[in-house]
Every structure is written in C-alpha cells, then in structure tokens.
Design a protein around this motif. Structure first.
Motif, PDB file in Angstrom:
ATOM      1  N   HIS A  52       0.791  -1.016  -0.023  1.00  0.00           N
ATOM      2  CA  HIS A  52      -0.208  -0.112  -0.051  1.00  0.00           C
ATOM      3  C   HIS A  52       0.738   1.272  -0.140  1.00  0.00           C
ATOM      4  O   HIS A  52       1.975   1.302   0.817  1.00  0.00           O
ATOM      5  CB  HIS A  52      -0.812   0.017   1.174  1.00  0.00           C
ATOM      6  CG  HIS A  52      -2.060   1.091   1.094  1.00  0.00           C
ATOM      7  ND1 HIS A  52      -3.069   0.678   0.174  1.00  0.00           N
ATOM      8  CD2 HIS A  52      -2.279   2.258   1.744  1.00  0.00           C
ATOM      9  CE1 HIS A  52      -3.861   1.839   0.332  1.00  0.00           C
ATOM     10  NE2 HIS A  52      -3.296   2.901   1.227  1.00  0.00           N
ATOM     11  N   VAL A  72      -6.440   0.656   3.163  1.00  0.00           N
ATOM     12  CA  VAL A  72      -5.234  -0.420   3.459  1.00  0.00           C
ATOM     13  C   VAL A  72      -5.779  -1.702   4.280  1.00  0.00           C
ATOM     14  O   VAL A  72      -5.227  -2.834   4.237  1.00  0.00           O
ATOM     15  CB  VAL A  72      -4.026   0.150   4.042  1.00  0.00           C
ATOM     16  CG1 VAL A  72      -4.294   0.831   5.533  1.00  0.00           C
ATOM     17  CG2 VAL A  72      -2.782  -0.757   4.235  1.00  0.00           C
ATOM     18  N   LYS A 107      -7.850  -4.201   2.154  1.00  0.00           N
ATOM     19  CA  LYS A 107      -6.879  -4.972   1.695  1.00  0.00           C
ATOM     20  C   LYS A 107      -6.505  -5.932   2.464  1.00  0.00           C
ATOM     21  O   LYS A 107      -6.642  -7.272   2.216  1.00  0.00           O
ATOM     22  CB  LYS A 107      -5.758  -4.234   1.043  1.00  0.00           C
ATOM     23  CG  LYS A 107      -5.890  -3.305  -0.087  1.00  0.00           C
ATOM     24  CD  LYS A 107      -4.676  -3.006  -0.600  1.00  0.00           C
ATOM     25  CE  LYS A 107      -4.735  -1.652  -1.499  1.00  0.00           C
ATOM     26  NZ  LYS A 107      -3.287  -1.008  -1.696  1.00  0.00           N
TER      27      LYS A 107
END
Length: 364
Positions: A305, A346, A349
């Motif tokens: 990220h 993030v 994810k």
DNA sequence: TATCCGTGGAC
DNA sequence: TGTCCAAGGAT
C-alpha cells in the motif's frame, strides 16, 4: 509600445469566461454558467462540502462520495448532528482522514452560526478551511472577487506568465499573480473556469495547447515549453516499511481496534498488527499474546500500500476462533458491517487477504 | 519552512 | 515497477 498589463488581464478574463460558457463541466455541486447568469446561486453547503472532498482528490473519485454525503446529510445541520463515526465510515476510502474529522467539526461550527460566512476571513475560522478553500467558497458560493490558488491555477499561471521560480517555495508569487486576475463581474465562474482549464486543457502532461482559449496570451506556449512548467523542487524518495497484520475471525465477526484520533489514519479502525518498521528484519510474526498459542494460522497474500510519505508492505496472517472474546481496546465487527465501517483502504486490503486465505484453507 | 497526511489513475 | 500528482490543511 509595451502592452498594457491591465488590458492583457482583461482579455484573459473575457477569453476564459467565453470558453467556460461553452465548455464548463457538468458537476453535481456546480451551477451551470447559464443558470448562474440567470440568478441561480449555488448552495454554500454543497460548495463547501465539495471543496473539502476535492482537496488533493480528483473529481472522478469525489463524485460518488459527494452524492452519498448529500443523500445521508441533505442539510448542513444533518451533518453537524451526525455521530463522528458515521462520518468516518462514509468517508472511508477517500483518504486524508483528518479532512473527515475537520468536516464534522466544521459542520458544527457552521451550523452554530446564524449565517454562512461569506468572505475569506470568516471562512478561514472554520476547521478544515485554509487559504485555498476559503477563496474557493467565497468566489464560487458568494461571488466574492478572489481567486483560489490550487494546483490547477498554479500550473495555468506558471505557463501563462512563464514563471520560473520553483514550487512550493514560489507559492507567494502565484498568489500575488492570481489576486490580480480576479474578475469583478463573475468571480465564481472565473475561478471554476481556471480549474476546468487546468483539469482538461492545461494539463500537467501533454497540455492541449491547440484548443486553449488562452493560447495567444501564453508565454510558455509561445516558447514551446508549456510542458516544462510549473518548475518544481525535487522530492525525497519514499521509504518502505514492513509489518504484520492478524485477521482474527470470531463467531461474531472481525477483531478490530480504533486508531488514535491524530496522525496516520487517525480515528479510523484497524486490524491488529505490529508496528510498521523501516527495517524488515524487525517485522516478525508475533500474534497478539491474548490469543494464546494454540491457534492455527493461515497466511494471505502480502499487501502493498502506498501512503503519502512511505510505502507499506504487510504480511497477513489469519485465524478463526470458535469462542467469543471480550477484549479491552478492541471491538468485534460483524462481517456484514464492514462495508459501512470506518475502515481505510489499506485495512480492507488486509481483511480481504486474510478472509481469502481462510476460505482457501477451509476443510483443507 | 518542512513535514505529515490516502488513494487511485495515467503513463 | 516507478513516478507524478489531484479543487490543500494542520502543525
């Protein structure tokens, strides 16, 4: 005979506004130039909300968030009285989360006043409003004769006047030049015209000078150097940081915790994990001690990220536990509620990686 | 003045 | 993969 600067600026205003009348983008927070000239004024709440969202963020990204916020909070008072966590949840994914906290604080400040501030000085008192946004709202919502200076305006001006000083150090130069340009008759449209020009014609790369309404005034174009402006100071390289994250699924959902309300991802939810180290050897597998040792972990795809000032690489471990747990400083988030939760990209994810790993290992 | 603060898209 | 950078603000 030297050209008259005042006359040049007046030509520029007329050319740009004439172009804008034909080419203005249709945006949900905007009143079209034809309607404006018939006396339709934009809603200050809409203008302010859009400007906060548009800080360092593209129009395409902002549009759906703007629509969602207006649907959930049709009036300023609705936003002001909403719980902060709802605002953070709706903002999740848009980035720069201090903006969401400032938006909420700003809504309260605005709602507590009898009227919406109409000038730059009044607007600057509102949290989240700086020099750019104050000028943008003053010009667009209230037709105050000011010129907001954003990246678009800096780029347009740097090319028009072939300004060689490098940004960001030269920002005062650009503000001085911009102030001289303020249009006394249509300040709001003029500000938006500058931004539309910067976004669609006077672009950072491969500017479309051949269709530019300001071509005959543009000094960088005449020198065939438009693309080399604005001059910018070189940036530092981004470091990469490393960490672990632990996706823990209980019968009630995901274990998450709240980040401190200042700093990176301030006030947002996160998946438990290690600190993020500059040295990758310091990022070791060390799941939370309160889980005990007998858990079987599966490993997801590593996550990468990009933040503003560093890149992050996270190893993801996931486990499923069969008992309910109560932990101080943590909460359990039902999987069905992650969508509306204040989870930054993030963390989404990481969650996806962990859940995928658990799914892949089910029964295996 | 310099640093910190997200994310996604274009090239 | 790397690089840039988008309607910046707070500290």
């Amino acid at each position: 005979m030297s050209p008259d600067p005042q006359a040049i600026r007046q030509r520029l205003r007329l050319s740009l506004l004439d172009w804008y009348d034909k080419a203005a983008r249709d945006l949900p927070w905007r009143v079209a130039p034809a309607d404006r000239q018939r006396g339709h004024a934009p809603d200050p709440y809409h203008v302010w909300l859009s400007e906060i969202m548009l800080q360092q963020t593209t129009v395409v990204t902002v549009k759906p968030y703007f629509e969602t916020f207006l649907r959930k909070f049709p009036r300023l008072e609705d936003l002001a009285s909403a719980p902060l966590d709802q605002v953070l949840g709706l903002w999740a994914g848009l980035g720069y989360y201090a903006r969401a906290r400032n938006l909420h604080a700003g809504a309260k400040a605005l709602a507590s006043r009898s009227t919406f501030p109409r000038d730059v000085a009044g607007l600057l008192e509102i949290p989240g409003i700086g020099p750019y946004t104050a000028a943008a709202v003053a010009a667009i919502a209230f037709d105050q004769p000011v010129v907001p200076v954003d990246g678009n305006v800096e780029r347009v001006l740097s090319r028009l006047w072939k300004i060689d000083q490098a940004l960001p150090a030269a920002k005062p130069v650009f503000r001085t030049q911009a102030a001289k340009l303020a249009d006394p008759h249509r300040p709001g449209d003029f500000a938006q015209a500058l931004m539309d020009l910067g976004a669609g014609v006077c672009t950072p790369r491969k500017p479309n000078c051949l269709i530019c309404p300001l071509q005959d005034l543009c000094q960088a174009y005449q020198a065939d150097e438009a693309e080399s402006y604005p001059k910018k100071q070189s940036k530092k390289a981004k470091p990469r940081r490393f960490g672990w994250a632990y996706v823990i699924v209980t019968p009630d959902g995901l274990v998450v915790r709240r980040r401190p309300d200042r700093g990176l991802l301030g006030g947002m939810l996160e998946i438990p994990g290690s600190a993020w180290h500059d040295d990758p050897t310091q990022a070791t597998f060390a799941p939370p001690h309160w889980l005990g040792l007998e858990h079987r972990w599966v490993y997801g795809e590593n996550i990468r990220h990009v933040f503003t000032h560093f890149d992050l690489q996270v190893c993801v471990a996931a486990t499923r536990i069969l008992h309910r747990i109560e932990l101080p400083d943590h909460q359990v988030l039902a999987l069905s509620e992650t969508g509306a939760a204040a989870l930054p990209r993030v963390m989404r994810k990481i969650i996806d990686s962990g859940l995928e790993a658990l799914k892949a290992h089910q029964g295996g």
